[in-house]
Write a protein that holds these residues in place. Structure first.
Motif, PDB file in Angstrom:
ATOM      1  N   GLU A  43       0.717  -1.437   0.335  1.00 52.30           N
ATOM      2  CA  GLU A  43       0.013  -0.066  -0.294  1.00 52.30           C
ATOM      3  C   GLU A  43       0.987   1.237   0.221  1.00 52.30           C
ATOM      4  O   GLU A  43       0.594   2.314  -0.573  1.00 52.30           O
ATOM      5  N   ARG A  44       2.046   1.116   0.797  1.00 49.08           N
ATOM      6  CA  ARG A  44       2.975   2.069   0.768  1.00 49.08           C
ATOM      7  C   ARG A  44       3.296   2.942  -0.136  1.00 49.08           C
ATOM      8  O   ARG A  44       3.795   3.546  -1.148  1.00 49.08           O
ATOM      9  N   ARG A  47       1.152   3.889  -2.758  1.00 50.92           N
ATOM     10  CA  ARG A  47       1.488   5.801  -2.766  1.00 50.92           C
ATOM     11  C   ARG A  47       2.912   6.083  -2.876  1.00 50.92           C
ATOM     12  O   ARG A  47       2.602   8.006  -3.506  1.00 50.92           O
ATOM     13  N   SER A 185      10.607   9.896   2.144  1.00 55.51           N
ATOM     14  CA  SER A 185       9.396  10.128   2.705  1.00 55.51           C
ATOM     15  C   SER A 185       8.717   9.305   4.204  1.00 55.51           C
ATOM     16  O   SER A 185       8.270   9.989   4.348  1.00 55.51           O
ATOM     17  N   LEU A 187       8.065   6.390   4.524  1.00 60.43           N
ATOM     18  CA  LEU A 187       7.049   5.621   3.312  1.00 60.43           C
ATOM     19  C   LEU A 187       7.777   4.209   3.767  1.00 60.43           C
ATOM     20  O   LEU A 187       6.835   3.288   4.327  1.00 60.43           O
ATOM     21  N   TRP A 326      11.952   7.055   9.024  1.00 61.31           N
ATOM     22  CA  TRP A 326      11.536   6.786   8.574  1.00 61.31           C
ATOM     23  C   TRP A 326      11.261   5.093  10.485  1.00 61.31           C
ATOM     24  O   TRP A 326      10.089   5.443  10.427  1.00 61.31           O
ATOM     25  N   GLN A 330       7.371   5.627  10.879  1.00 68.25           N
ATOM     26  CA  GLN A 330       6.948   3.273  11.216  1.00 68.25           C
ATOM     27  C   GLN A 330       6.473   3.787  13.165  1.00 68.25           C
ATOM     28  O   GLN A 330       5.026   2.278  13.463  1.00 68.25           O
ATOM     29  N   TRP A 334       2.571   2.636  11.258  1.00 70.94           N
ATOM     30  CA  TRP A 334       2.757   1.476  10.669  1.00 70.94           C
ATOM     31  C   TRP A 334       3.574   0.673  11.244  1.00 70.94           C
ATOM     32  O   TRP A 334       4.277  -0.891  10.101  1.00 70.94           O
TER      33      TRP A 334
END
Ligand code: WQD
Length: 338
Positions: A43-44, A47, A185, A187, A326, A330, A334
């Motif tokens: 999903e990331r 994006r 990012s 992500l 990151w 996280q 996530w």
């Protein structure tokens, strides 16, 4: 639009390479069994790339699955990341490493040969140089293995070299030094399970407050500050090296290359740089040497520059800043691998 199969493409280096390949105009299919990566990365990646991620869940050991994938899609090449990569674990589980790393490469290349797909970028490692005495390391230096993990990577390099003598393989072997950092990012990034073995993710957890302090594995080595030198390379630079490697293979130019910066950094220098980014003291203590560590390991990056036009762009602060961004992102939302 060339289409590339990325085995292990949901992992740390694989996911960053996915982003770099898409940005370079390649179509990408990821094959990953999620044995050391999290499904949430898809999903990331969507994006980040602004489009759907083509992802197949499965193992490179599954020949029938590979045959189906090569029958359904005309791949122009493969970037092969899927492998076990923990040196310490390989000492405890050598047969698992031989099965996954060597068996996986054999299954993959047999399926590629059957489908007439001959371009492969192979994820290798600087640990194939064993315990070198001369620096910086050039690609023609003697190779050896000091762990079952290194043995598998060295064996795979030799398998590919001999296969290329019999069939029209175009092989790119990239010997990574120490990949660190994350996509700016926040992500995607390194997501080790449990307590990290590697330096930067360990420091990151100290910075998060999840680990109490960094233990420096020895400060009595033959280096200016007594701590080991390594050639840390930003994962974004490493990902770009894979794009350039594939571009060369598309022109039929095979290669065996060190992918590093050529600029060694000590453990204490890395700790100080991370501390500067975080803006507060990160506790550390000097402990005993870690068995198997070599004092110095850094690349002569000249051949990658000459053959691929590759030069690392990111510096030490970028590596630390991107890692810190990151792990904060996280932990804010996530965490998949507790
Ligand atoms: C770097 C330096 C440690 C942790 C390994 C594999 C290599 C590759 C990258 C797969 C060393 C010191 C570390 C800590 C410390 N992996 N350190 N305290 O060992 O150079 O390479 O990872 O391809 O194959 O061998 O990386 O990050 O573990 O260690 O002082 O808590 O940091 O002693 O000097 P290494 P590393």
């Amino acid at each position: 639009m060339a289409r590339i199969l990325l085995t292990g493409g949901a992992g740390y280096i694989g996911s960053h390479t996915h982003v770099a390949l898409r940005a370079a105009g390649y179509d990408v299919t990821i094959l990953d069994d999620f044995s050391n990566s999290d499904p949430g990365v898809a999903e990331r990646l969507e994006r980040l790339t602004g489009g759907p991620v083509d992802l197949v869940t499965g193992s490179v050991l599954d020949r029938a699955l590979l045959d189906r994938m090569f029958a359904e899609t005309a791949f122009d090449g493969v970037v092969h990341f899927a492998a076990r990569k923990a040196v310490g674990e390989s000492v405890a589980k050598p047969l698992d490493y031989f099965e996954t790393n060597i068996g996986g490469l054999l299954t993959l290349t047999q399926a590629m040969k059957a489908a007439g797909v001959w371009r492969i970028v192979f994820s290798s490692t600087a640990t194939v140089y064993g315990e070198p005495e001369v620096f910086p390391l050039t690609e023609d230096m003697p190779l050896s293995h000091t762990s079952p993990y290194a043995f598998t990577k060295l064996t795979c390099e030799q398998i590919l070299g001999q296969a290329a003598a019999a069939d029209p393989w175009a092989v790119g072997i990239l010997r990574y030094f120490n990949p660190v950092g994350a996509h700016p990012s926040g992500l995607i990034g390194e997501d080790p399970r449990g307590i990290p073995d590697n330096l930067m993710p360990y420091i990151a957890k100290v910075a998060l407050g999840e680990l109490e302090r960094l233990q420096v594995h020895g400060n009595d080595y033959d280096t200016p500050d007594g701590t080991c030198w390594r050639d840390y390379i930003h994962v974004m630079d490493l990902a770009q090296a894979h794009v350039l490697s594939l571009n060369a293979l598309m022109e039929g130019r095979g290669h065996v290359l060190n992918i590093g910066t050529g600029r060694p950094v000590s453990v204490l220098e890395m700790h100080a740089a991370y501390q500067d980014v975080v803006g507060r003291e990160l506790p550390h203590v000097i402990g005993p040497r870690r068995p198997g560590d070599v004092p110095r390991l850094y690349a002569d990056p000249a051949r990658a520059r000459d053959e691929l036009g590759f030069e690392a762009e990111y510096g030490l602060r970028d590596m630390c800043q991107s890692s810190w961004d990151w792990v904060q992102a996280q932990s804010a939302g996530w965490r998949f691998n507790s």
